[in-house]
Design an enzyme around this catalytic site. Structure first.
Site, mmCIF file in Angstrom:
data_model
loop_
_atom_site.group_PDB
_atom_site.id
_atom_site.type_symbol
_atom_site.label_atom_id
_atom_site.label_comp_id
_atom_site.label_asym_id
_atom_site.label_seq_id
_atom_site.Cartn_x
_atom_site.Cartn_y
_atom_site.Cartn_z
ATOM 1 N N ASP A 191 -6.098 -2.312 -3.221
ATOM 2 C CA ASP A 191 -7.419 -2.940 -3.391
ATOM 3 C C ASP A 191 -7.409 -3.901 -4.587
ATOM 4 O O ASP A 191 -7.993 -4.992 -4.532
ATOM 5 C CB ASP A 191 -8.506 -1.872 -3.610
ATOM 6 C CG ASP A 191 -8.841 -1.131 -2.319
ATOM 7 O OD1 ASP A 191 -8.323 -1.528 -1.255
ATOM 8 O OD2 ASP A 191 -9.622 -0.165 -2.383
ATOM 9 N N HIS A 248 -3.277 3.003 -2.046
ATOM 10 C CA HIS A 248 -4.409 2.201 -1.562
ATOM 11 C C HIS A 248 -5.253 1.598 -2.697
ATOM 12 O O HIS A 248 -5.621 0.410 -2.624
ATOM 13 C CB HIS A 248 -5.264 3.065 -0.631
ATOM 14 C CG HIS A 248 -5.901 2.296 0.476
ATOM 15 N ND1 HIS A 248 -7.155 1.770 0.380
ATOM 16 C CD2 HIS A 248 -5.426 1.945 1.701
ATOM 17 C CE1 HIS A 248 -7.439 1.134 1.495
ATOM 18 N NE2 HIS A 248 -6.415 1.233 2.321
ATOM 19 N N GLU A 262 -6.515 -7.550 5.133
ATOM 20 C CA GLU A 262 -5.790 -8.290 4.078
ATOM 21 C C GLU A 262 -5.731 -9.771 4.432
ATOM 22 O O GLU A 262 -4.847 -10.486 4.026
ATOM 23 C CB GLU A 262 -4.415 -7.669 3.843
ATOM 24 C CG GLU A 262 -3.252 -8.120 4.690
ATOM 25 C CD GLU A 262 -3.335 -7.831 6.181
ATOM 26 O OE1 GLU A 262 -4.440 -7.564 6.693
ATOM 27 O OE2 GLU A 262 -2.308 -7.947 6.844
ATOM 28 N N ASN A 276 0.834 -1.215 0.000
ATOM 29 C CA ASN A 276 0.000 0.000 0.000
ATOM 30 C C ASN A 276 0.863 1.257 0.000
ATOM 31 O O ASN A 276 0.577 2.222 -0.725
ATOM 32 C CB ASN A 276 -0.889 0.020 1.250
ATOM 33 C CG ASN A 276 -2.194 -0.716 1.052
ATOM 34 O OD1 ASN A 276 -2.739 -0.740 -0.047
ATOM 35 N ND2 ASN A 276 -2.701 -1.318 2.105
HETATM 36 N N1 LIG Z 1 -5.629 -1.446 0.004
HETATM 37 C C1 LIG Z 1 -6.173 -1.916 1.154
HETATM 38 N N2 LIG Z 1 -5.353 -2.097 2.221
HETATM 39 C C2 LIG Z 1 -5.882 -2.599 3.360
HETATM 40 C C3 LIG Z 1 -7.250 -2.908 3.439
HETATM 41 N N3 LIG Z 1 -7.484 -3.377 4.695
HETATM 42 C C4 LIG Z 1 -6.296 -3.353 5.373
HETATM 43 N N4 LIG Z 1 -5.317 -2.884 4.552
HETATM 44 C C5 LIG Z 1 -3.896 -2.670 4.885
HETATM 45 O O1 LIG Z 1 -3.234 -3.901 5.084
HETATM 46 C C6 LIG Z 1 -2.029 -3.624 5.819
HETATM 47 C C7 LIG Z 1 -1.757 -4.741 6.773
HETATM 48 O O2 LIG Z 1 -0.490 -4.511 7.329
HETATM 49 P P1 LIG Z 1 0.126 -5.293 8.535
HETATM 50 O O3 LIG Z 1 -0.959 -5.858 9.404
HETATM 51 O O4 LIG Z 1 1.139 -4.403 9.196
HETATM 52 O O5 LIG Z 1 0.806 -6.546 7.936
HETATM 53 P P2 LIG Z 1 1.757 -6.694 6.679
HETATM 54 O O6 LIG Z 1 2.373 -5.398 6.241
HETATM 55 O O7 LIG Z 1 0.974 -7.422 5.614
HETATM 56 O O8 LIG Z 1 2.919 -7.601 7.237
HETATM 57 P P3 LIG Z 1 2.916 -9.169 7.468
HETATM 58 O O9 LIG Z 1 1.481 -9.606 7.674
HETATM 59 O O10 LIG Z 1 3.737 -9.383 8.677
HETATM 60 O O11 LIG Z 1 3.519 -9.815 6.262
HETATM 61 C C8 LIG Z 1 -2.242 -2.259 6.498
HETATM 62 O O12 LIG Z 1 -1.394 -1.293 5.919
HETATM 63 C C9 LIG Z 1 -3.700 -1.917 6.184
HETATM 64 O O13 LIG Z 1 -3.909 -0.523 5.982
HETATM 65 C C10 LIG Z 1 -8.077 -2.679 2.279
HETATM 66 O O14 LIG Z 1 -9.296 -2.924 2.275
HETATM 67 N N5 LIG Z 1 -7.494 -2.196 1.170
#
Ligand SMILES: Nc1nc2c(ncn2[C@@H]2O[C@H](COP(=O)(O)OP(=O)(O)OP(=O)(O)O)[C@@H](O)[C@H]2O)c(=O)[nH]1
Length: 345
Positions: A200, A196, A227, A191
């Site tokens: 998505d 963003h 996610e 992201n």
């Molecule tokens: N584009 C988008 N991003 C999302 C959505 N929901 C959650 N996210 C993002 O998903 C990310 C999840 O990040 P983290 O939980 O830190 O985990 P990660 O960066 O995937 O790291 P690891 O799980 O350890 O591999 C966050 O930046 C959220 O903002 C969505 O509906 N759309």
């Protein structure tokens, strides 16, 4: 020419399926001719055949003769309404009986409406159109209530309903139930790098890849967090879940989506945590395990296995097995990316 009742176009565009059930083939023909432009018409001439067609065709409306030899209309209607998968199909009784008492027992059996014989085309068409309109709206409401709008897979609410149902089935059948947590690796960096809206798009692509790896009609893929996806596999043992987990890793790798937020050569990947519960024989115990507690243990196992997959390097699957009320780690021979672990919880 058919009278222009103003509903033909919208009803036929929706392509509704209408099932007509009557033991008199002449009566079936008359109704079928009246309704042929309101949808696809299928017919049954006894109750058993009607129930078979309801299960296989999933009609949007059933016109049901109340008086049939063998399984009569009331019994058919009650059987339909007792099946959670079919209960939403509206039933309109078609009968020569005029008494209020008879009508009330039809509604008690679950009927949506009543048509008395001899039938007339305008009345039958008007009542059928009304029921189809209501059915279309309730289908749409159900879809909105159960679907994740971003990816089109099931939402958290649907997942919560189905995991309870599958656990109850697993307890009765003694078959194992597998749960996988699938989490996109380093998605925050994705992201941050691409924005963003691109994030998505990545979520949508991963949802399609995960769904493509789950090949049985009963398999459920749901988006349960930002996610994070959950996959519920009924009647699935740990080795079988391992195969599906491997397919998920391969399907996401095949997307070949660059992940420059992590490195120039990096590609989008997922980590998978697998939990499997077996409740064989527990339904017969004097104190069968509490299903809410078992559900929590299964969710915790899949979460712990996911944590283990992340901790040990990402882009892999780990597993834990829950037996009865206890929890045991299971070590399976690993391949390069399906690295099985006991997990430590
Ligand atoms: N584009 C988008 N991003 C999302 C959505 N929901 C959650 N996210 C993002 O998903 C990310 C999840 O990040 P983290 O939980 O830190 O985990 P990660 O960066 O995937 O790291 P690891 O799980 O350890 O591999 C966050 O930046 C959220 O903002 C969505 O509906 N759309």
């Amino acid at each position: 020419m058919r009278p222009n009742d103003g509903a033909t176009v919208s009803a036929s565009l929706w392509n509704a399926t209408i099932l007509i059930v009557d033991d008199d083939p002449g009566a079936v023909q008359v109704l079928a001719r009246m309704l042929e432009d309101l949808g696809d018409v299928c017919v049954a001439t006894d109750g058993q055949e009607a129930l078979r067609l309801m299960a296989s065709q999933r009609p949007d409306l059933v016109l049901l003769d109340a008086d049939m030899p063998g399984l009569n209309g009331f019994a058919v209607c009650e059987t339909l309404k007792a099946d959670p998968e079919l209960a939403d199909i509206p039933v309109v009784f078609v009968t020569a009986h005029h008494s209020a008492e008879f009508e009330v027992s039809g509604f008690d059996a679950g009927a949506a409406d009543y048509i008395t014989k001899p039938v007339t085309a305008p009345l039958v068409r008007a009542r059928v159109r009304t029921q189809l309109r209501i059915k279309r709206l309730s289908d749409e409401l159900r879809r909105i209530a159960t679907e994740d709008p971003l990816t089109g897979v099931a939402n958290r609410r649907r997942f919560d309903t189905l995991i309870r149902r599958e656990l109850a089935i697993a307890q009765r059948s003694g078959q194992p139930l597998a749960l996988m947590m699938v989490d996109i690796d380093q998605f925050k960096a994705y992201n941050d790098h691409y924005g963003h809206p691109a994030g998505d798009g990545c979520l949508r692509a991963v949802a399609v890849a995960v769904a493509s790896a789950c090949q049985r009609p009963a398999d459920l893929v749901a988006r349960i967090g930002g996610e994070e996806f959950a996959v519920l596999l009924a009647q699935t043992s740990l080795p079988a879940a391992a195969t599906v987990a491997g397919r998920i890793l391969d399907a996401v790798a095949a997307l070949d989506l660059p992940h420059h937020g992590v490195g120039a050569q990096a590609r989008v990947s997922v980590s998978v945590g697998v939990g499997v519960v077996t409740l064989a024989g527990t339904a017969l115990l004097a104190h069968p395990p509490d299903l809410a507690g078992t559900m929590d243990a299964l969710l915790a196992s899949a979460d712990a296995a996911l944590y283990e997959a992340k901790r040990s390097g990402r882009n892999r699957a780990c597993a834990l097995h829950v037996a009865g009320e206890g929890r045991h780690g299971v070590l399976l021979p690993g391949t390069d990316r399906v690295a099985w672990s006991t997990g430590t919880t």
